[in-house]
Enzyme design. Structure first.
Site, short mmCIF file in Angstrom:
data_model
loop_
_atom_site.label_atom_id
_atom_site.label_comp_id
_atom_site.label_asym_id
_atom_site.label_seq_id
_atom_site.Cartn_x
_atom_site.Cartn_y
_atom_site.Cartn_z
N CYS A 1 0.84 -1.20 0.00
CA CYS A 1 0.00 0.00 0.00
C CYS A 1 0.88 1.24 0.00
O CYS A 1 1.88 1.31 0.71
CB CYS A 1 -0.90 -0.01 1.24
SG CYS A 1 -1.93 1.45 1.45
N CYS A 2 0.52 2.23 -0.83
CA CYS A 2 1.13 3.56 -0.73
C CYS A 2 0.00 4.57 -0.58
O CYS A 2 -1.09 4.21 -0.13
CB CYS A 2 2.05 3.85 -1.92
SG CYS A 2 1.22 4.00 -3.52
N ALA A 3 0.22 5.81 -0.95
CA ALA A 3 -0.79 6.83 -0.68
C ALA A 3 -2.05 6.63 -1.53
O ALA A 3 -3.17 6.63 -1.01
CB ALA A 3 -0.21 8.22 -0.91
#
Length: 361
Positions: free
Chosen positions: A96-98
């Site tokens: 997961c990133c932004a």
């Protein structure tokens, strides 16, 4: 490589406590994260800031090139080692990133090149966050029964024992009063809301839930505040008031605030520093309500607290704390709660004792 797309997928992640390898910078993670997330960033705070400035001044290609330059060689290898270890430890996890953009895709590609195929959240943290917010709004529409009662009535333990109960204070890591702090630091507001949403989703998914059982809380629990959608529903809820004998309440308070907190502080810091932390914790709690007590009464109770601490240090007995705890309950906490309860008396559907022991409301 499998990716998650729908809100149902996002909800399933939260319900299953799916491990999330969050590759955002630490500053982003601290501002808000999902309950089962671990932070293994692609870029640290300084690197992220430098890439952000480059993006604004020179565009995306230059920013991407700078990112690859900053995360190269030994630094890249160290982070690859951490991601690889996390993937092996959490084979059913997800990246997961932004927003599901370049950072998670870069890490996913590097892992793929190293022989590890690992899925990612296409919409990133933003999609999970929106899912958490929407889930709370929807689930808060179910009827709510609040557990009320004066301090020491065992409300929290009673909520914990209900299959449809959600321990708001446990999620907030705070017991909701001037003496409510625990040794765990409180989470950011967003992280608290994410924890709450995940807990409500899990509770709702595991049973045919018709109503919620919650503790009768004010809007603020320490530094966290309840989501407005839930707080609004709680103002309309019916209330079951626990009215245990004063002596039983004192036993619970003694266990929770003196015996257990002293144990926790000394376990965390050692005997000497732990004792100092414990003393400061009690004094800080009393000081927080100095204005409401009035200076003269505060000074009297503070002196009794000092005497009780001296007795506890020399003999191990916590009985001396009753000299300041009893008047604090009789003159401050009990009248305050009864006044608040009078304003919503029409919502009270039950009053009576609870046979439970231990815990603290």
């Amino acid at each position: 490589m499998q990716e998650r797309h729908t809100e149902q997928d996002y909800r399933a992640l939260l319900i299953a406590d799916t491990p999330i390898i969050d590759v955002r910078a630490p500053i982003e993670f601290e501002q808000g994260a999902m309950p089962a997330a671990i932070n293994l960033p692609l870029m640290n705070n300084d690197e992220r800031a430098a890439v952000g400035i480059c993006y604004k001044q020179q565009g995306s290609d230059a920013a991407l090139a700078l990112g690859h330059k900053l995360v190269a060689g030994e630094i890249r290898q160290q982070r690859m080692d951490a991601w690889r270890a996390a993937c092996l430890q959490n084979p059913h996890g997800i990246l997961c990133c932004a927003r599901g953009g370049q950072r998670s895709h870069i890490v996913q590609r590097w892992l793929h090149d190293a022989g590890i195929d690992y899925p990612l959240v296409e919409g990133g943290y933003k999609a999970l966050r929106q899912t958490a917010i929407q889930a709370t709004i929807e689930l808060a529409q179910k009827p709510i029964v609040l557990i009320g009662g004066c301090t020491g009535s065992g409300k929290t333990l009673l909520v914990q024992q209900q299959p449809n109960g959600v321990d708001l204070e446990g999620l907030a890591r705070h017991r909701g009063s001037a003496f409510g702090r625990t040794l765990q630091p409180q989470l950011s507001q967003a992280s608290f809301e994410n924890m709450l949403a995940a807990e409500m989703l899990k509770t709702d998914a595991h049973q045919d839930l018709r109503l919620w059982v919650l503790e009768d809380e004010s809007r603020m629990i320490g530094s966290n505040h309840l989501p407005e959608c839930l707080r609004e529903r709680m103002t309309q809820a019916t209330i079951a008031v626990v009215e245990d004998p004063f002596e039983i309440r004192l036993e619970r308070l003694n266990e929770e605030y003196f015996l257990r907190m002293h144990h926790d502080f000394t376990h965390a810091y050692g005997d000497e520093q732990g004792w100092q932390e414990y003393c400061e914790y009690l004094h800080h709690g009393l000081s927080a309500i100095k204005r409401r007590l009035g200076l003269q009464r505060y000074n009297e109770l503070a002196a009794r607290l000092d005497a009780a601490l001296t007795t506890q240090l020399t003999t191990g007995s916590t009985d001396g704390h009753l000299a300041w705890l009893v008047p604090l309950l009789e003159e401050y906490y009990d009248p305050m709660y009864r006044y608040q309860l009078e304003k919503k008396a029409e919502k009270v559907v039950f009053r009576g004792e609870w046979a439970g022991s231990g815990g603290m409301g």
